[in-house]
Design a protein around this motif. Structure first.
Motif, PDB file in Angstrom:
ATOM      1  N   LYS A  71       0.813  -1.144  -0.030  1.00 53.32           N
ATOM      2  CA  LYS A  71      -0.024   0.154   0.063  1.00 53.32           C
ATOM      3  C   LYS A  71       0.749   1.374   0.118  1.00 53.32           C
ATOM      4  N   LEU A  72       0.300   2.394  -0.320  1.00 52.29           N
ATOM      5  CA  LEU A  72       1.036   3.584  -0.394  1.00 52.29           C
ATOM      6  C   LEU A  72       0.649   4.605   0.883  1.00 52.29           C
ATOM      7  N   MET A  73       1.433   5.079   1.413  1.00 50.33           N
ATOM      8  CA  MET A  73       1.215   5.907   2.438  1.00 50.33           C
ATOM      9  C   MET A  73       1.815   7.418   2.366  1.00 50.33           C
ATOM     10  N   LYS A  74       1.003   8.471   2.457  1.00 48.95           N
ATOM     11  CA  LYS A  74       1.498   9.650   2.530  1.00 48.95           C
ATOM     12  C   LYS A  74       1.542  10.211   3.933  1.00 48.95           C
ATOM     13  N   LEU A  75       2.758  10.936   4.316  1.00 49.00           N
ATOM     14  CA  LEU A  75       2.883  11.303   5.564  1.00 49.00           C
ATOM     15  C   LEU A  75       3.528  12.474   5.729  1.00 49.00           C
ATOM     16  N   SER A  76       3.001  13.478   6.663  1.00 51.97           N
ATOM     17  CA  SER A  76       3.579  14.921   6.840  1.00 51.97           C
ATOM     18  C   SER A  76       3.630  14.883   8.139  1.00 51.97           C
ATOM     19  N   PHE A  77       4.762  15.526   8.858  1.00 46.99           N
ATOM     20  CA  PHE A  77       4.523  15.588  10.322  1.00 46.99           C
ATOM     21  C   PHE A  77       5.391  16.891  10.768  1.00 46.99           C
ATOM     22  N   THR A  78       5.268  17.333  11.960  1.00 40.63           N
ATOM     23  CA  THR A  78       5.915  18.680  12.597  1.00 40.63           C
ATOM     24  C   THR A  78       6.560  18.010  13.902  1.00 40.63           C
ATOM     25  N   ILE A  79       8.093  18.318  13.964  1.00 41.06           N
ATOM     26  CA  ILE A  79       8.484  18.197  15.135  1.00 41.06           C
ATOM     27  C   ILE A  79       8.588  19.422  15.999  1.00 41.06           C
ATOM     28  N   LYS A  80       8.437  19.079  17.394  1.00 44.08           N
ATOM     29  CA  LYS A  80       7.997  20.059  18.407  1.00 44.08           C
ATOM     30  C   LYS A  80       9.521  20.027  18.887  1.00 44.08           C
ATOM     31  N   SER A  81       9.935  20.990  19.390  1.00 46.82           N
ATOM     32  CA  SER A  81      11.379  21.235  20.156  1.00 46.82           C
ATOM     33  C   SER A  81      11.424  22.166  21.207  1.00 46.82           C
ATOM     34  N   ASN A  82      12.306  22.318  22.103  1.00 46.93           N
ATOM     35  CA  ASN A  82      12.505  23.406  22.785  1.00 46.93           C
ATOM     36  C   ASN A  82      13.768  24.188  22.630  1.00 46.93           C
ATOM     37  N   ASP A  83      14.306  23.578  21.356  1.00 45.35           N
ATOM     38  CA  ASP A  83      15.570  24.384  20.901  1.00 45.35           C
ATOM     39  C   ASP A  83      14.942  25.404  19.649  1.00 45.35           C
ATOM     40  N   PRO A  84      15.610  26.632  19.866  1.00 44.86           N
ATOM     41  CA  PRO A  84      15.134  27.686  18.759  1.00 44.86           C
ATOM     42  C   PRO A  84      15.516  27.438  17.291  1.00 44.86           C
ATOM     43  N   ALA A  85      16.797  26.503  17.327  1.00 40.84           N
ATOM     44  CA  ALA A  85      17.454  26.334  16.129  1.00 40.84           C
ATOM     45  C   ALA A  85      16.825  25.094  15.411  1.00 40.84           C
ATOM     46  N   ILE A  86      15.855  24.559  15.955  1.00 42.71           N
ATOM     47  CA  ILE A  86      15.309  23.203  15.388  1.00 42.71           C
ATOM     48  C   ILE A  86      15.095  23.176  13.939  1.00 42.71           C
ATOM     49  N   GLU A  87      14.568  24.331  13.325  1.00 45.03           N
ATOM     50  CA  GLU A  87      14.314  24.293  12.104  1.00 45.03           C
ATOM     51  C   GLU A  87      15.592  24.104  11.165  1.00 45.03           C
ATOM     52  N   SER A  88      16.345  24.942  11.390  1.00 43.46           N
ATOM     53  CA  SER A  88      17.613  24.712  10.697  1.00 43.46           C
ATOM     54  C   SER A  88      18.476  23.453  10.887  1.00 43.46           C
ATOM     55  N   ILE A  89      18.521  23.041  12.119  1.00 45.01           N
ATOM     56  CA  ILE A  89      18.917  21.509  12.176  1.00 45.01           C
ATOM     57  C   ILE A  89      18.212  20.471  11.515  1.00 45.01           C
ATOM     58  N   VAL A  90      16.897  20.384  11.305  1.00 42.85           N
ATOM     59  CA  VAL A  90      16.132  19.535  10.732  1.00 42.85           C
ATOM     60  C   VAL A  90      16.445  19.821   9.157  1.00 42.85           C
ATOM     61  N   GLU A  91      16.494  20.824   8.835  1.00 41.23           N
ATOM     62  CA  GLU A  91      16.804  20.809   7.533  1.00 41.23           C
ATOM     63  C   GLU A  91      18.110  20.501   7.057  1.00 41.23           C
ATOM     64  N   THR A 141      29.159  17.440  18.290  1.00 42.72           N
ATOM     65  CA  THR A 141      30.507  18.453  18.420  1.00 42.72           C
ATOM     66  C   THR A 141      29.846  20.066  18.812  1.00 42.72           C
ATOM     67  N   ASN A 142      28.733  20.243  18.399  1.00 40.19           N
ATOM     68  CA  ASN A 142      28.239  21.475  18.738  1.00 40.19           C
ATOM     69  C   ASN A 142      27.649  21.340  20.130  1.00 40.19           C
ATOM     70  N   SER A 143      28.222  22.182  21.003  1.00 35.50           N
ATOM     71  CA  SER A 143      27.562  22.251  22.587  1.00 35.50           C
ATOM     72  C   SER A 143      26.440  23.414  22.791  1.00 35.50           C
ATOM     73  N   ASP A 144      26.162  23.966  21.559  1.00 37.27           N
ATOM     74  CA  ASP A 144      25.420  25.053  21.808  1.00 37.27           C
ATOM     75  C   ASP A 144      23.865  24.400  21.269  1.00 37.27           C
ATOM     76  N   ILE A 145      23.840  23.132  20.877  1.00 38.18           N
ATOM     77  CA  ILE A 145      22.488  22.675  20.559  1.00 38.18           C
ATOM     78  C   ILE A 145      22.085  21.756  21.728  1.00 38.18           C
ATOM     79  N   GLN A 146      21.057  21.783  22.282  1.00 39.98           N
ATOM     80  CA  GLN A 146      20.579  20.938  23.399  1.00 39.98           C
ATOM     81  C   GLN A 146      20.443  19.326  23.190  1.00 39.98           C
ATOM     82  N   LYS A 147      20.733  18.546  23.898  1.00 41.23           N
ATOM     83  CA  LYS A 147      20.485  17.151  23.696  1.00 41.23           C
ATOM     84  C   LYS A 147      19.126  16.665  24.017  1.00 41.23           C
ATOM     85  N   ASN A 148      18.472  15.866  23.395  1.00 37.85           N
ATOM     86  CA  ASN A 148      17.257  15.329  23.313  1.00 37.85           C
ATOM     87  C   ASN A 148      16.166  16.521  23.424  1.00 37.85           C
ATOM     88  N   SER A 149      16.199  17.344  22.393  1.00 36.75           N
ATOM     89  CA  SER A 149      15.651  18.655  22.333  1.00 36.75           C
ATOM     90  C   SER A 149      14.148  18.402  21.712  1.00 36.75           C
TER      91      SER A 149
END
Length: 176
Positions: free
Chosen positions: A87-107, A156-164
Protein backbone atom coordinates in the motif's frame (compact mmCIF):
# COMPACT_ATOMS: atom_id res chain seq x y z
CA UNK A 1 -53.41 -39.63 77.40
CA UNK A 2 -49.87 -39.20 77.59
CA UNK A 3 -48.58 -35.85 78.46
CA UNK A 4 -45.96 -34.50 76.21
CA UNK A 5 -43.16 -32.73 77.84
CA UNK A 6 -41.77 -29.94 75.75
CA UNK A 7 -38.39 -28.72 76.80
CA UNK A 8 -37.25 -25.34 75.71
CA UNK A 9 -33.67 -25.18 74.58
CA UNK A 10 -31.75 -22.03 75.33
CA UNK A 11 -30.75 -20.08 72.16
CA UNK A 12 -26.99 -20.03 72.00
CA UNK A 13 -26.62 -18.68 68.40
CA UNK A 14 -27.28 -15.06 69.38
CA UNK A 15 -23.91 -14.39 71.00
CA UNK A 16 -21.91 -15.84 68.08
CA UNK A 17 -23.88 -13.84 65.54
CA UNK A 18 -23.39 -10.67 67.55
CA UNK A 19 -19.59 -11.19 67.64
CA UNK A 20 -19.48 -11.74 63.86
CA UNK A 21 -21.51 -8.58 63.21
CA UNK A 22 -19.28 -6.48 65.50
CA UNK A 23 -16.16 -7.83 63.78
CA UNK A 24 -17.67 -7.01 60.35
CA UNK A 25 -18.46 -3.45 61.44
CA UNK A 26 -14.91 -2.97 62.76
CA UNK A 27 -13.42 -4.21 59.48
CA UNK A 28 -15.69 -1.89 57.45
CA UNK A 29 -14.73 1.09 59.62
CA UNK A 30 -11.05 0.34 59.17
CA UNK A 31 -11.55 0.09 55.38
CA UNK A 32 -13.36 3.45 55.27
CA UNK A 33 -10.68 5.12 57.41
CA UNK A 34 -7.91 3.62 55.26
CA UNK A 35 -9.60 4.73 52.03
CA UNK A 36 -10.10 8.24 53.39
CA UNK A 37 -6.45 8.46 54.39
CA UNK A 38 -5.39 7.26 50.93
CA UNK A 39 -7.57 9.84 49.16
CA UNK A 40 -6.37 12.59 51.48
CA UNK A 41 -2.73 11.71 50.85
CA UNK A 42 -3.35 11.73 47.08
CA UNK A 43 -4.65 15.30 47.28
CA UNK A 44 -8.34 14.64 46.67
CA UNK A 45 -9.37 16.14 50.02
CA UNK A 46 -6.25 18.26 50.55
CA UNK A 47 -6.77 21.76 49.07
CA UNK A 48 -3.16 22.85 49.69
CA UNK A 49 -1.72 20.07 47.54
CA UNK A 50 -4.39 20.73 44.93
CA UNK A 51 -3.30 24.38 44.69
CA UNK A 52 0.34 23.34 44.41
CA UNK A 53 -0.52 20.94 41.58
CA UNK A 54 -2.44 23.70 39.76
CA UNK A 55 0.52 26.07 40.07
CA UNK A 56 2.86 23.38 38.76
CA UNK A 57 0.51 22.83 35.82
CA UNK A 58 0.53 26.57 35.07
CA UNK A 59 4.33 26.61 35.09
CA UNK A 60 4.41 23.69 32.64
CA UNK A 61 1.97 25.52 30.37
CA UNK A 62 4.19 28.62 30.49
CA UNK A 63 7.25 26.52 29.60
CA UNK A 64 5.41 24.84 26.76
CA UNK A 65 4.86 28.24 25.11
CA UNK A 66 8.56 28.25 24.27
CA UNK A 67 8.23 25.39 21.78
CA UNK A 68 9.63 25.63 18.27
CA UNK A 69 8.53 23.64 15.26
CA UNK A 70 10.02 22.18 12.11
CA UNK A 71 8.01 20.42 9.43
CA UNK A 72 8.77 17.51 7.14
CA UNK A 73 6.17 17.34 4.41
CA UNK A 74 4.87 14.91 1.81
CA UNK A 75 6.75 11.69 2.35
CA UNK A 76 5.36 8.88 0.20
CA UNK A 77 6.13 5.43 1.56
CA UNK A 78 5.44 1.80 0.64
CA UNK A 79 3.99 -0.30 3.41
CA UNK A 80 2.48 -3.77 3.50
CA UNK A 81 -0.69 -5.07 5.05
CA UNK A 82 -1.11 -8.35 6.94
CA UNK A 83 -1.66 -10.25 3.68
CA UNK A 84 1.61 -8.96 2.23
CA UNK A 85 0.00 -6.60 -0.26
CA UNK A 86 1.72 -3.29 -0.74
CA UNK A 87 0.00 0.00 0.00
CA UNK A 88 1.04 3.62 -0.33
CA UNK A 89 1.24 5.99 2.56
CA UNK A 90 1.50 9.76 2.48
CA UNK A 91 2.95 11.27 5.63
CA UNK A 92 3.72 14.77 6.80
CA UNK A 93 4.67 15.65 10.34
CA UNK A 94 5.89 18.46 12.53
CA UNK A 95 8.67 18.16 15.08
CA UNK A 96 8.20 20.16 18.29
CA UNK A 97 11.31 21.14 20.21
CA UNK A 98 12.45 23.53 22.90
CA UNK A 99 15.53 24.43 20.81
CA UNK A 100 15.05 27.62 18.77
CA UNK A 101 17.43 26.33 16.08
CA UNK A 102 15.38 23.17 15.42
CA UNK A 103 14.22 24.28 11.97
CA UNK A 104 17.74 24.76 10.64
CA UNK A 105 18.95 21.56 12.30
CA UNK A 106 16.11 19.53 10.77
CA UNK A 107 16.79 21.05 7.37
CA UNK A 108 20.49 20.16 7.65
CA UNK A 109 19.83 16.56 8.72
CA UNK A 110 16.60 15.94 6.82
CA UNK A 111 17.98 12.90 4.98
CA UNK A 112 18.91 11.17 8.24
CA UNK A 113 15.54 11.95 9.80
CA UNK A 114 13.62 10.70 6.75
CA UNK A 115 15.70 7.50 6.78
CA UNK A 116 14.73 6.87 10.42
CA UNK A 117 11.07 7.52 9.62
CA UNK A 118 11.16 5.10 6.68
CA UNK A 119 12.82 2.44 8.83
CA UNK A 120 10.25 2.79 11.61
CA UNK A 121 7.25 2.74 9.29
CA UNK A 122 8.57 -0.15 7.19
CA UNK A 123 8.73 -2.28 10.33
CA UNK A 124 4.94 -2.01 10.77
CA UNK A 125 1.89 -3.25 8.90
CA UNK A 126 -0.81 -0.92 7.63
CA UNK A 127 -3.32 -2.40 10.09
CA UNK A 128 -1.05 -1.52 13.01
CA UNK A 129 -0.52 2.01 11.73
CA UNK A 130 -4.25 2.60 11.38
CA UNK A 131 -4.92 2.01 15.09
CA UNK A 132 -4.70 4.81 17.63
CA UNK A 133 -2.27 2.79 19.74
CA UNK A 134 -0.09 2.06 16.72
CA UNK A 135 0.13 5.76 15.85
CA UNK A 136 0.94 6.70 19.45
CA UNK A 137 3.67 4.06 19.61
CA UNK A 138 5.08 5.27 16.29
CA UNK A 139 5.16 8.85 17.57
CA UNK A 140 7.04 7.84 20.72
CA UNK A 141 9.57 5.79 18.77
CA UNK A 142 10.06 8.57 16.22
CA UNK A 143 10.80 11.06 19.02
CA UNK A 144 13.43 8.67 20.43
CA UNK A 145 14.99 7.89 17.05
CA UNK A 146 15.04 11.52 15.84
CA UNK A 147 16.66 12.56 19.12
CA UNK A 148 19.33 9.88 18.61
CA UNK A 149 20.03 11.12 15.07
CA UNK A 150 20.21 14.75 16.12
CA UNK A 151 22.33 13.97 19.20
CA UNK A 152 24.88 12.06 17.08
CA UNK A 153 24.88 14.66 14.30
CA UNK A 154 25.33 17.58 16.65
CA UNK A 155 27.64 15.94 19.17
CA UNK A 156 30.45 18.40 18.44
CA UNK A 157 28.22 21.46 18.78
CA UNK A 158 27.74 22.28 22.46
CA UNK A 159 25.23 25.08 21.69
CA UNK A 160 22.56 22.58 20.64
CA UNK A 161 20.56 20.90 23.37
CA UNK A 162 20.54 17.12 23.66
CA UNK A 163 17.19 15.34 23.37
CA UNK A 164 15.53 18.58 22.32
CA UNK A 165 12.74 16.92 20.30
CA UNK A 166 9.72 16.68 22.60
CA UNK A 167 6.91 15.62 20.30
CA UNK A 168 6.05 14.52 16.78
CA UNK A 169 2.70 15.67 15.40
CA UNK A 170 1.24 14.03 12.30
CA UNK A 171 -0.21 16.62 9.92
CA UNK A 172 -0.96 14.19 7.06
CA UNK A 173 -1.43 10.45 7.58
CA UNK A 174 -3.05 8.71 4.61
CA UNK A 175 -2.86 5.03 3.71
CA UNK A 176 -4.32 3.91 0.40
Amino acid sequence: MAEEVVEEKPKSGGKGLMIVLIALIVVLLLAVIGGGYFLYSQGVFNPQEEKAMQELGKKEVNNSKEMYKAAINDLVLNITNAKGREKLMKLSFTIKSNDPAIESIVESYKAEIVDVVISQISARSSEELLTVGGKALLKDELVDEINKVLNEATATNSDIQKNSVKEVLFTTFVIK
